[in-house]
Design a protein around this motif. Sequence first.
Motif, short mmCIF file in Angstrom:
data_model
loop_
_atom_site.label_atom_id
_atom_site.label_comp_id
_atom_site.label_asym_id
_atom_site.label_seq_id
_atom_site.Cartn_x
_atom_site.Cartn_y
_atom_site.Cartn_z
N VAL A 122 0.85 -1.19 0.00
CA VAL A 122 0.00 0.00 0.00
C VAL A 122 0.89 1.23 0.00
O VAL A 122 1.61 1.49 0.97
N TRP A 123 0.83 1.96 -1.11
CA TRP A 123 1.61 3.19 -1.27
C TRP A 123 0.65 4.37 -1.12
O TRP A 123 -0.27 4.54 -1.92
N LEU A 124 0.88 5.16 -0.09
CA LEU A 124 0.00 6.27 0.23
C LEU A 124 0.19 7.44 -0.73
O LEU A 124 1.23 7.58 -1.36
N GLY A 125 -0.83 8.27 -0.79
CA GLY A 125 -0.72 9.51 -1.55
C GLY A 125 0.17 10.52 -0.82
O GLY A 125 0.56 10.30 0.34
N PRO A 126 0.48 11.64 -1.47
CA PRO A 126 1.41 12.61 -0.89
C PRO A 126 0.78 13.56 0.12
O PRO A 126 1.41 14.53 0.52
N HIS A 127 -0.44 13.29 0.52
CA HIS A 127 -1.10 14.16 1.50
C HIS A 127 -0.56 13.96 2.91
O HIS A 127 -0.75 14.79 3.79
N VAL A 128 0.13 12.79 3.13
CA VAL A 128 0.78 12.51 4.42
C VAL A 128 2.16 11.93 4.14
O VAL A 128 2.45 11.49 3.04
N ARG A 129 3.00 11.90 5.18
CA ARG A 129 4.34 11.34 5.04
C ARG A 129 4.48 9.99 5.75
O ARG A 129 5.58 9.51 5.97
N VAL A 130 3.38 9.39 6.11
CA VAL A 130 3.40 8.08 6.78
C VAL A 130 4.11 7.07 5.88
O VAL A 130 3.91 7.06 4.65
N PRO A 131 4.95 6.20 6.45
CA PRO A 131 5.59 5.17 5.62
C PRO A 131 4.57 4.31 4.89
O PRO A 131 3.44 4.13 5.36
N HIS A 132 4.98 3.79 3.74
CA HIS A 132 4.14 2.85 3.00
C HIS A 132 4.16 1.48 3.69
O HIS A 132 5.05 1.20 4.49
N LEU A 133 3.19 0.65 3.35
CA LEU A 133 3.07 -0.67 3.97
C LEU A 133 3.49 -1.75 2.98
O LEU A 133 2.99 -1.79 1.85
N GLY A 134 4.40 -2.62 3.40
CA GLY A 134 4.85 -3.71 2.54
C GLY A 134 4.72 -5.05 3.25
O GLY A 134 5.23 -5.22 4.35
N ILE A 135 4.00 -5.98 2.61
CA ILE A 135 3.80 -7.32 3.15
C ILE A 135 4.01 -8.32 2.03
O ILE A 135 3.50 -8.13 0.92
N ALA A 136 4.74 -9.39 2.32
CA ALA A 136 4.87 -10.49 1.35
C ALA A 136 5.01 -11.80 2.12
O ALA A 136 5.63 -11.84 3.18
N LEU A 137 4.42 -12.85 1.57
CA LEU A 137 4.51 -14.20 2.13
C LEU A 137 4.92 -15.15 1.02
O LEU A 137 4.47 -15.00 -0.12
N LEU A 138 5.73 -16.14 1.36
CA LEU A 138 6.22 -17.06 0.35
C LEU A 138 6.33 -18.46 0.93
O LEU A 138 6.74 -18.64 2.08
#
Length: 202
Positions: free
Chosen positions: A31-47
Amino acid sequence: MAGYTGPEIDWMIHSWVGDPERGFVNLHLTVWLGPHVRVPHLGIALLCWPGGWFYLDSVPRASLVADGDYYDRYYAPAEEEWLAVREEYKDLTWFTSRAGFIRGSLSPTAYCYSMPRDERHIGLVRRLMHEQVDRWLTWVQEAEPVPAAERGALAAADLEIRRNIVERDPANVMGVRYFGEQVTDRLVRALWGGDRNLPRPS
């Protein structure tokens, strides 16, 4: 693969690829957020390969060395838990990517481990991911807005980071093995939004 965008989400991908009968399944939620906030993006992966592997990270949107306040707000609170997991779960094996660029993309509190696929480790991953998503949603809810004059530069940096991470991922060879080069190129572009028609949030 499904891609989403909206007023607050620049680019969200839910995807999986693999052949469960052969023991290889790879699932992503980014989940890559818009530029309205500076909150880090969320990255999840399972393998599953055939053991277990998981990746969980808050993708920074600032230099953590240059911006100490950003580090203190989003990463320092996770340090104690991150160290405790490494100490308690001795069967976790840190995954070291062959690509230095990918290694450099991980935050200091990223989880990137191979592991046994037993109930204890699956329970750990489930707990960490629930905690991370809950924490991330709170960050989004409480974030201060980015001044309008700064949003264009933040959006441009986000896009370059996303594209570089996706295009430089050495695991893309797995896609070529399953689908061929042409289809894999399309899938890689979809991961970073290269063929999107919808406007990006501002």
